[in-house]
Design a protein around this motif. Structure first.
Motif, PDB file in Angstrom:
ATOM      1  N   HIS A   1     -26.907  31.617 -87.642  1.00 27.39           N
ATOM      2  CA  HIS A   1     -27.583  30.325 -87.802  1.00 27.39           C
ATOM      3  C   HIS A   1     -29.084  30.462 -87.625  1.00 27.39           C
ATOM      4  N   HIS A   2     -29.488  31.458 -86.823  1.00 22.28           N
ATOM      5  CA  HIS A   2     -30.918  31.704 -86.573  1.00 22.28           C
ATOM      6  C   HIS A   2     -31.432  32.914 -87.344  1.00 22.28           C
ATOM      7  N   GLY A   3     -30.671  33.377 -88.315  1.00 17.07           N
ATOM      8  CA  GLY A   3     -31.109  34.506 -89.135  1.00 17.07           C
ATOM      9  C   GLY A   3     -30.713  35.866 -88.605  1.00 17.07           C
ATOM     10  N   GLY A   4     -29.886  35.901 -87.560  1.00 14.01           N
ATOM     11  CA  GLY A   4     -29.452  37.176 -86.999  1.00 14.01           C
ATOM     12  C   GLY A   4     -28.264  37.751 -87.742  1.00 14.01           C
ATOM     13  N   GLN A   5     -27.787  38.897 -87.241  1.00 11.57           N
ATOM     14  CA  GLN A   5     -26.707  39.620 -87.898  1.00 11.57           C
ATOM     15  C   GLN A   5     -25.388  39.552 -87.135  1.00 11.57           C
ATOM     16  N   GLY A   6     -25.316  38.693 -86.136  1.00 16.46           N
ATOM     17  CA  GLY A   6     -24.110  38.610 -85.324  1.00 16.46           C
ATOM     18  C   GLY A   6     -24.188  39.528 -84.127  1.00 16.46           C
ATOM     19  N   GLY A   7     -23.184  39.472 -83.269  1.00  9.85           N
ATOM     20  CA  GLY A   7     -23.187  40.312 -82.073  1.00  9.85           C
ATOM     21  C   GLY A   7     -22.135  39.854 -81.088  1.00  9.85           C
ATOM     22  N   ALA A   8     -22.299  40.287 -79.844  1.00 16.83           N
ATOM     23  CA  ALA A   8     -21.309  39.956 -78.818  1.00 16.83           C
ATOM     24  C   ALA A   8     -21.970  39.843 -77.458  1.00 16.83           C
ATOM     25  N   ILE A   9     -21.408  38.978 -76.637  1.00 19.52           N
ATOM     26  CA  ILE A   9     -21.850  38.794 -75.253  1.00 19.52           C
ATOM     27  C   ILE A   9     -20.650  39.012 -74.349  1.00 19.52           C
ATOM     28  N   VAL A  10     -20.855  39.785 -73.287  1.00 17.16           N
ATOM     29  CA  VAL A  10     -19.847  39.910 -72.243  1.00 17.16           C
ATOM     30  C   VAL A  10     -20.479  39.452 -70.934  1.00 17.16           C
ATOM     31  N   ASN A  11     -19.891  38.440 -70.339  1.00 13.35           N
ATOM     32  CA  ASN A  11     -20.355  37.939 -69.050  1.00 13.35           C
ATOM     33  C   ASN A  11     -19.534  38.570 -67.940  1.00 13.35           C
ATOM     34  N   ILE A  12     -20.204  39.081 -66.915  1.00 13.60           N
ATOM     35  CA  ILE A  12     -19.492  39.653 -65.780  1.00 13.60           C
ATOM     36  C   ILE A  12     -19.247  38.554 -64.758  1.00 13.60           C
ATOM     37  N   SER A  13     -18.007  38.174 -64.638  1.00 13.43           N
ATOM     38  CA  SER A  13     -17.580  37.146 -63.712  1.00 13.43           C
ATOM     39  C   SER A  13     -17.066  37.826 -62.440  1.00 13.43           C
ATOM     40  N   SER A  14     -15.996  37.318 -61.880  1.00 12.02           N
ATOM     41  CA  SER A  14     -15.399  37.900 -60.672  1.00 12.02           C
ATOM     42  C   SER A  14     -14.009  37.310 -60.494  1.00 12.02           C
ATOM     43  N   GLY A  15     -13.108  38.109 -59.910  1.00 10.87           N
ATOM     44  CA  GLY A  15     -11.816  37.560 -59.537  1.00 10.87           C
ATOM     45  C   GLY A  15     -11.952  36.398 -58.576  1.00 10.87           C
ATOM     46  N   ALA A  16     -13.092  36.334 -57.877  1.00 11.30           N
ATOM     47  CA  ALA A  16     -13.343  35.223 -56.957  1.00 11.30           C
ATOM     48  C   ALA A  16     -13.355  33.879 -57.665  1.00 11.30           C
ATOM     49  N   ALA A  17     -13.601  33.882 -58.976  1.00 14.33           N
ATOM     50  CA  ALA A  17     -13.643  32.629 -59.720  1.00 14.33           C
ATOM     51  C   ALA A  17     -12.324  31.881 -59.658  1.00 14.33           C
ATOM     52  N   THR A  18     -11.229  32.616 -59.450  1.00 16.10           N
ATOM     53  CA  THR A  18      -9.926  31.955 -59.366  1.00 16.10           C
ATOM     54  C   THR A  18      -9.333  31.993 -57.961  1.00 16.10           C
ATOM     55  N   THR A  19      -9.717  32.963 -57.140  1.00 10.51           N
ATOM     56  CA  THR A  19      -9.202  32.982 -55.766  1.00 10.51           C
ATOM     57  C   THR A  19      -9.988  32.051 -54.855  1.00 10.51           C
ATOM     58  N   GLY A  20     -11.254  31.782 -55.200  1.00 12.82           N
ATOM     59  CA  GLY A  20     -12.090  30.891 -54.401  1.00 12.82           C
ATOM     60  C   GLY A  20     -12.779  31.545 -53.217  1.00 12.82           C
ATOM     61  N   SER A  21     -12.312  32.738 -52.797  1.00  9.97           N
ATOM     62  CA  SER A  21     -12.910  33.512 -51.695  1.00  9.97           C
ATOM     63  C   SER A  21     -13.169  32.697 -50.429  1.00  9.97           C
ATOM     64  N   PRO A  22     -12.146  32.030 -49.905  1.00 12.21           N
ATOM     65  CA  PRO A  22     -12.339  31.247 -48.677  1.00 12.21           C
ATOM     66  C   PRO A  22     -12.732  32.129 -47.500  1.00 12.21           C
ATOM     67  N   GLY A  23     -13.671  31.645 -46.708  1.00 16.53           N
ATOM     68  CA  GLY A  23     -14.129  32.375 -45.538  1.00 16.53           C
ATOM     69  C   GLY A  23     -15.084  33.500 -45.831  1.00 16.53           C
ATOM     70  N   GLU A  24     -15.379  33.736 -47.102  1.00 14.29           N
ATOM     71  CA  GLU A  24     -16.280  34.829 -47.466  1.00 14.29           C
ATOM     72  C   GLU A  24     -17.506  34.349 -48.241  1.00 14.29           C
ATOM     73  N   TYR A  25     -17.275  33.802 -49.449  1.00 16.09           N
ATOM     74  CA  TYR A  25     -18.419  33.303 -50.217  1.00 16.09           C
ATOM     75  C   TYR A  25     -17.948  32.318 -51.284  1.00 16.09           C
ATOM     76  N   VAL A  26     -17.579  31.147 -50.823  1.00 14.52           N
ATOM     77  CA  VAL A  26     -17.113  30.098 -51.732  1.00 14.52           C
ATOM     78  C   VAL A  26     -18.195  29.758 -52.760  1.00 14.52           C
ATOM     79  N   HIS A  27     -19.449  29.760 -52.334  1.00 16.73           N
ATOM     80  CA  HIS A  27     -20.551  29.437 -53.251  1.00 16.73           C
ATOM     81  C   HIS A  27     -20.623  30.449 -54.395  1.00 16.73           C
ATOM     82  N   TYR A  28     -20.392  31.709 -54.097  1.00 18.18           N
ATOM     83  CA  TYR A  28     -20.391  32.759 -55.122  1.00 18.18           C
ATOM     84  C   TYR A  28     -19.217  32.557 -56.073  1.00 18.18           C
TER      85      TYR A  28
END
Length: 258
Positions: free
Chosen positions: A140-167
Motif C-alpha cells: 500500500h505504501h509502495g513496498g515489496q512485502g515482508g514479515a514481522i515477528v513480535n517477541i512476546s512471552s509465556g507470561a502473557a497467558t500465565t499472568g506471572s503472579p507474584g513476579e511481574y504482572v505488569h510485564y
C-alpha cells in the motif's frame, strides 16, 4: 500475489532485530544470518556486545550494522530505520525483541515508574517499530512485502503472579497487536506473527534480580528444563521464512510445554 511476495522474501532479506545485543535477540540475529538475512542489530546501551554479535553475523557471509535506539522514542525509531535502509537496502523484516521486565516482585510493590517504563518499551516501542516497518514494507505504501515477528512471552497467558504482572500485561498487549496487524496487513503483503518464549537462559533473569530463576523454577516446565535462546531463534527464523508463507496472526508458544 501473496505467494509471489512470500517467495520473494527469500531473496535480499534485510531484517531489523531490536534488542539484538544479548539473549534471544542475539541468537535470532545469528540464526537469520545463517538463513541469508542481512541484519541490523538495534541496541540501547550495550554497544560493545552489539558489535560482537554483528561480527558474528558477518562471519556467516552477510552484512550487518549496529544502530543505537531507544525504541520507545519515535524520533530514534525513525532514525534507526532510515539508517538501515540507507546502509543495507529495503527492509523486508522486523523482529520486535527489545523488552524489559523491571525487578521481580508483587504487583503492589512495583513502582508506577517501573510500570510506565515497561509499557513504554514493550508496548509503545513495539508499536512504533511495527508502524515504521509497515510503512517500509507494505505494498500500500509502495513496498515489496515482508514479515514481522513480535517477541512476546509465556507470561502473557500465565499472568506471572507474584513476579511481574505488569510485564505479563505488556506482553498480552503485544499478542493483541500481532493479531490485529495480521488482519489489517494481510492484503498488503505483510505477515505478522508472535513467539511466546517460556523460561529461557538469558541474562534477563540477573537484570530482574534473580539470576538462578531458570533453574529454581524449572520444575514448572513439563520438559524439565529451561530453553536456550537458539531454540527460540529457530521459531523466529521459520516465521520469517518463505516456508511460513501462509502463516499470519499466529501466536507460537515455545515454552517446553508450559
Amino acid at each position: 500475489m501473496g505467494r509471489e511476495l512470500s517467495t520473494r522474501m527469500g531473496e535480499d532479506q534485510v531484517t531489523v532485530v531490536t534488542g539484538g545485543s544479548r539473549g534471544i535477540g542475539a541468537a535470532v540475529a545469528v540464526r537469520l544470518a545463517r538463513a541469508g538475512h542481512s541484519v541490523a542489530i538495534g541496541y540501547e546501551r550495550a554497544q560493545d556486545a552489539a558489535e560482537r554479535w554483528a561480527a558474528a553475523v558477518r562471519a556467516e557471509g552477510v552484512r550487518s550494522i549496529v544502530v543505537q535506539a531507544d525504541t520507545s522514542d519515535a524520533e530514534q525509531v525513525e532514525a534507526m530505520f532510515d539508517r538501515v535502509r540507507e546502509e543495507l537496502g529495503p527492509i523486508t523484516g522486523l523482529v520486535n525483541n527489545a523488552g524489559i521486565t523491571g525487578p521481580l516482585g508483587r504487583f503492589t510493590e512495583t513502582s508506577p515508574e517501573v510500570m510506565r517504563r515497561v509499557v513504554d518499551v514493550n508496548v509503545t516501542g513495539a508499536l512504533l517499530c511495527a508502524r515504521r516497518a509497515v510503512r517500509e514494507m507494505s505494498t500500500h505504501h509502495g513496498g515489496q512485502g515482508g514479515a514481522i515477528v513480535n517477541i512476546s512471552s509465556g507470561a502473557a497467558t500465565t499472568g506471572s503472579p507474584g513476579e511481574y504482572v505488569h510485564y505479563a500485561a505488556s506482553k498480552a498487549a503485544v499478542d493483541a497487536m500481532t493479531v490485529g496487524l495480521s488482519k489489517e496487513l494481510a492484503a498488503e503483503g505483510i505477515r505478522v506473527n508472535s513467539v511466546q518464549p517460556g523460561m529461557t537462559l538469558t541474562d534477563i533473569h540477573a537484570r530482574m534480580g534473580d539470576p538462578e530463576r531458570p533453574w529454581r523454577v524449572q520444575g514448572r516446565v513439563p520438559m524439565g528444563r529451561p530453553g536456550e535462546p537458539e531454540e527460540i531463534a529457530g521459531a523466529v527464523a521459520w516465521l520469517l521464512s518463505p516456508e511460513a508463507s501462509y502463516t499470519t496472526g499466529a501466536v507460537l508458544r515455545v515454552a517446553g510445554g508450559l
